[in-house]
Design an enzyme around this catalytic site. Sequence first.
Site, PDB file in Angstrom:
ATOM      1  N   ASP A  15       0.766  -1.134  -0.005  1.00 35.52           N
ATOM      2  CA  ASP A  15       0.024  -0.187   0.035  1.00 35.52           C
ATOM      3  C   ASP A  15       1.148   1.260   0.046  1.00 35.52           C
ATOM      4  O   ASP A  15       1.536   1.440   1.042  1.00 35.52           O
ATOM      5  CB  ASP A  15      -0.747   0.172   1.193  1.00 35.52           C
ATOM      6  CG  ASP A  15      -1.727   1.073   1.591  1.00 35.52           C
ATOM      7  OD1 ASP A  15      -1.794   2.007   0.728  1.00 35.52           O
ATOM      8  OD2 ASP A  15      -2.618   1.008   2.462  1.00 35.52           O
ATOM      9  N   TYR A  24      -8.536  15.999  -6.052  1.00 41.11           N
ATOM     10  CA  TYR A  24      -7.716  15.145  -6.888  1.00 41.11           C
ATOM     11  C   TYR A  24      -6.665  15.891  -7.721  1.00 41.11           C
ATOM     12  O   TYR A  24      -5.459  15.794  -7.652  1.00 41.11           O
ATOM     13  CB  TYR A  24      -8.369  14.468  -7.946  1.00 41.11           C
ATOM     14  CG  TYR A  24      -7.747  13.703  -9.009  1.00 41.11           C
ATOM     15  CD1 TYR A  24      -7.202  12.233  -8.832  1.00 41.11           C
ATOM     16  CD2 TYR A  24      -7.671  13.944 -10.351  1.00 41.11           C
ATOM     17  CE1 TYR A  24      -6.314  11.625  -9.626  1.00 41.11           C
ATOM     18  CE2 TYR A  24      -6.949  13.320 -11.643  1.00 41.11           C
ATOM     19  CZ  TYR A  24      -6.429  12.010 -11.031  1.00 41.11           C
ATOM     20  OH  TYR A  24      -5.564  11.223 -11.960  1.00 41.11           O
ATOM     21  N   THR A  64      -8.190   2.606 -20.519  1.00 38.88           N
ATOM     22  CA  THR A  64      -7.681   1.328 -19.685  1.00 38.88           C
ATOM     23  C   THR A  64      -8.725   0.302 -19.899  1.00 38.88           C
ATOM     24  O   THR A  64      -9.848   0.728 -20.488  1.00 38.88           O
ATOM     25  CB  THR A  64      -7.475   1.885 -18.274  1.00 38.88           C
ATOM     26  OG1 THR A  64      -8.718   2.308 -17.755  1.00 38.88           O
ATOM     27  CG2 THR A  64      -6.271   2.842 -18.331  1.00 38.88           C
ATOM     28  N   THR A 111     -11.719   1.758 -17.781  1.00 36.12           N
ATOM     29  CA  THR A 111     -12.488   2.881 -18.389  1.00 36.12           C
ATOM     30  C   THR A 111     -13.354   2.378 -19.589  1.00 36.12           C
ATOM     31  O   THR A 111     -14.560   2.806 -19.779  1.00 36.12           O
ATOM     32  CB  THR A 111     -11.702   4.102 -18.869  1.00 36.12           C
ATOM     33  OG1 THR A 111     -10.620   3.693 -19.573  1.00 36.12           O
ATOM     34  CG2 THR A 111     -11.234   4.952 -17.491  1.00 36.12           C
TER      35      THR A 111
HETATM   36  N1  NAD Z   1      -7.087   6.305 -16.603  1.00 36.09           N
HETATM   37  C1  NAD Z   1      -7.011   7.778 -16.760  1.00 36.09           C
HETATM   38  O1  NAD Z   1      -7.726   8.016 -17.702  1.00 36.09           O
HETATM   39  C2  NAD Z   1      -6.114   8.394 -16.105  1.00 36.09           C
HETATM   40  C3  NAD Z   1      -5.617   9.970 -16.454  1.00 36.09           C
HETATM   41  C4  NAD Z   1      -5.031  10.783 -15.899  1.00 36.09           C
HETATM   42  C5  NAD Z   1      -4.191  10.313 -14.885  1.00 36.09           C
HETATM   43  N2  NAD Z   1      -4.244   8.771 -14.484  1.00 36.09           N
HETATM   44  C6  NAD Z   1      -3.403   8.270 -13.448  1.00 36.09           C
HETATM   45  O2  NAD Z   1      -2.661   7.365 -14.019  1.00 36.09           O
HETATM   46  C7  NAD Z   1      -2.500   6.370 -12.827  1.00 36.09           C
HETATM   47  C8  NAD Z   1      -2.992   4.852 -13.055  1.00 36.09           C
HETATM   48  O3  NAD Z   1      -4.424   5.034 -13.156  1.00 36.09           O
HETATM   49  P1  NAD Z   1      -5.220   4.050 -13.951  1.00 36.09           P
HETATM   50  O4  NAD Z   1      -6.183   4.717 -14.649  1.00 36.09           O
HETATM   51  O5  NAD Z   1      -4.322   2.815 -14.519  1.00 36.09           O
HETATM   52  O6  NAD Z   1      -5.941   3.503 -12.638  1.00 36.09           O
HETATM   53  P2  NAD Z   1      -6.398   1.844 -12.159  1.00 36.09           P
HETATM   54  O7  NAD Z   1      -7.253   1.970 -11.091  1.00 36.09           O
HETATM   55  O8  NAD Z   1      -6.608   1.013 -13.461  1.00 36.09           O
HETATM   56  O9  NAD Z   1      -4.786   1.215 -11.569  1.00 36.09           O
HETATM   57  C9  NAD Z   1      -4.432   2.048 -10.582  1.00 36.09           C
HETATM   58  C10 NAD Z   1      -3.896   0.678  -9.714  1.00 36.09           C
HETATM   59  O10 NAD Z   1      -3.250   1.213  -8.521  1.00 36.09           O
HETATM   60  C11 NAD Z   1      -3.926   0.224  -7.520  1.00 36.09           C
HETATM   61  N3  NAD Z   1      -3.823   1.160  -6.147  1.00 36.09           N
HETATM   62  C12 NAD Z   1      -4.733   2.284  -5.577  1.00 36.09           C
HETATM   63  N4  NAD Z   1      -4.607   2.601  -4.251  1.00 36.09           N
HETATM   64  C13 NAD Z   1      -3.351   1.900  -4.015  1.00 36.09           C
HETATM   65  C14 NAD Z   1      -2.611   2.070  -3.090  1.00 36.09           C
HETATM   66  N5  NAD Z   1      -2.833   2.704  -1.693  1.00 36.09           N
HETATM   67  N6  NAD Z   1      -1.309   1.375  -2.863  1.00 36.09           N
HETATM   68  C15 NAD Z   1      -0.823   0.549  -4.073  1.00 36.09           C
HETATM   69  N7  NAD Z   1      -1.719   0.635  -5.047  1.00 36.09           N
HETATM   70  C16 NAD Z   1      -2.833   1.056  -5.108  1.00 36.09           C
HETATM   71  C17 NAD Z   1      -5.256  -0.012  -7.941  1.00 36.09           C
HETATM   72  O11 NAD Z   1      -5.551  -1.263  -7.064  1.00 36.09           O
HETATM   73  C18 NAD Z   1      -5.054  -0.217  -9.274  1.00 36.09           C
HETATM   74  O12 NAD Z   1      -4.739  -1.533  -9.639  1.00 36.09           O
HETATM   75  C19 NAD Z   1      -3.124   7.116 -11.237  1.00 36.09           C
HETATM   76  O13 NAD Z   1      -1.981   7.738 -11.133  1.00 36.09           O
HETATM   77  C20 NAD Z   1      -4.222   8.147 -12.112  1.00 36.09           C
HETATM   78  O14 NAD Z   1      -4.223   9.042 -11.577  1.00 36.09           O
HETATM   79  C21 NAD Z   1      -5.193   7.770 -14.892  1.00 36.09           C
END
Ligand code: NAD
Length: 260
Positions: free
Chosen positions: A67, A166, A201, A204
């Site tokens: 975590d 955020y 992803t 999404t």
């Molecule tokens: N998907 C988007 O559209 C998007 C856009 C801009 C930025 N982001 C950023 O990209 C990064 C990844 O996002 P994503 O869309 O792949 O999300 P996701 O939810 O698919 O993946 C994030 C992963 O992080 C894990 N996670 C959550 N809390 C955690 C913790 N406390 N410790 C360890 N792991 C933890 C989750 O279990 C998940 O597997 C994030 O930082 C997000 O803010 C995503």
Amino acid sequence: MTASRKRYENKIVLVTGGATGIGKITSAAFAREGASVVFTDLSAEHGPAFEAQLREQGWQARFVQSDVTDPAQSEGLIADIAQRHGRLDVAVNNAGGILAPDELGTGVHDTLEEGWNKNIALNLSGVFLGMKYQIRQMLKQGGGAIVNTGSIAGLIVDVDFTSLSYSTAKAGMIHMSKWAAVMYAKNHIRVNVVAPAAVATEATKAFLSDEMKSFLAGQSPMQRMSEPEEIANATLWLCSDEAYGVTGVTLPVDGGIAAK
Ligand SMILES: NC(=O)c1ccc[n+]([C@@H]2O[C@H](COP(=O)([O-])OP(=O)(O)OC[C@H]3O[C@@H](n4cnc5c(N)ncnc54)[C@H](O)[C@@H]3O)[C@@H](O)[C@H]2O)c1
């Protein structure tokens, strides 16, 4: 003719939040390029199967449930990597995300403290705790590269789409990354940020309504959401020796939104 060397051969790479989404695609990209990848996640739901999938390809990968918001786990993770591998060449602090909208609010007047605290803990303090122990290890070994996954929400204000907590967490994370870049440049540690907009992803694609997907695509001058591979490509380049003069930058991978 000799086979071309993979970019990350003999490199130890950590990706947090690597079991799903952008982190999963990024972990696979590093492994394909020859790295020994340690990927973490809060949940143990997807990590073991993904680790097996990477190993079946003959790639080196290890899943650790950890975590990013827990100081002891963040410290223990780096101690474990140092003990097993002797070093940490690259860290990608990717774990993060937007919490459920009902925990958030978009204005200062209606944001709930609980949602605020959770978002700051995950998207800002989680990266601070990660970098704290990663940089300690990189100082000992004489260098390294870090990329933190930000968001264009940390660069521009869009009150209709994202939340105050955020956006503020991602903006703070970008500033902290610049701070670390300036402070540790002399120690051969580079720190950069990739800033995606909406990314297609697995989650999404599965959970967003078609209306929301076309709204998000319409925000971009390219009229589409980004693919997770595009974020991984930017991260791999920023962490590579090809980017040896690049530190303290935030690279939007957003189809041109931040330029509007
Ligand atoms: N998907 C988007 O559209 C998007 C856009 C801009 C930025 N982001 C950023 O990209 C990064 C990844 O996002 P994503 O869309 O792949 O999300 P996701 O939810 O698919 O993946 C994030 C992963 O992080 C894990 N996670 C959550 N809390 C955690 C913790 N406390 N410790 C360890 N792991 C933890 C989750 O279990 C998940 O597997 C994030 O930082 C997000 O803010 C995503």
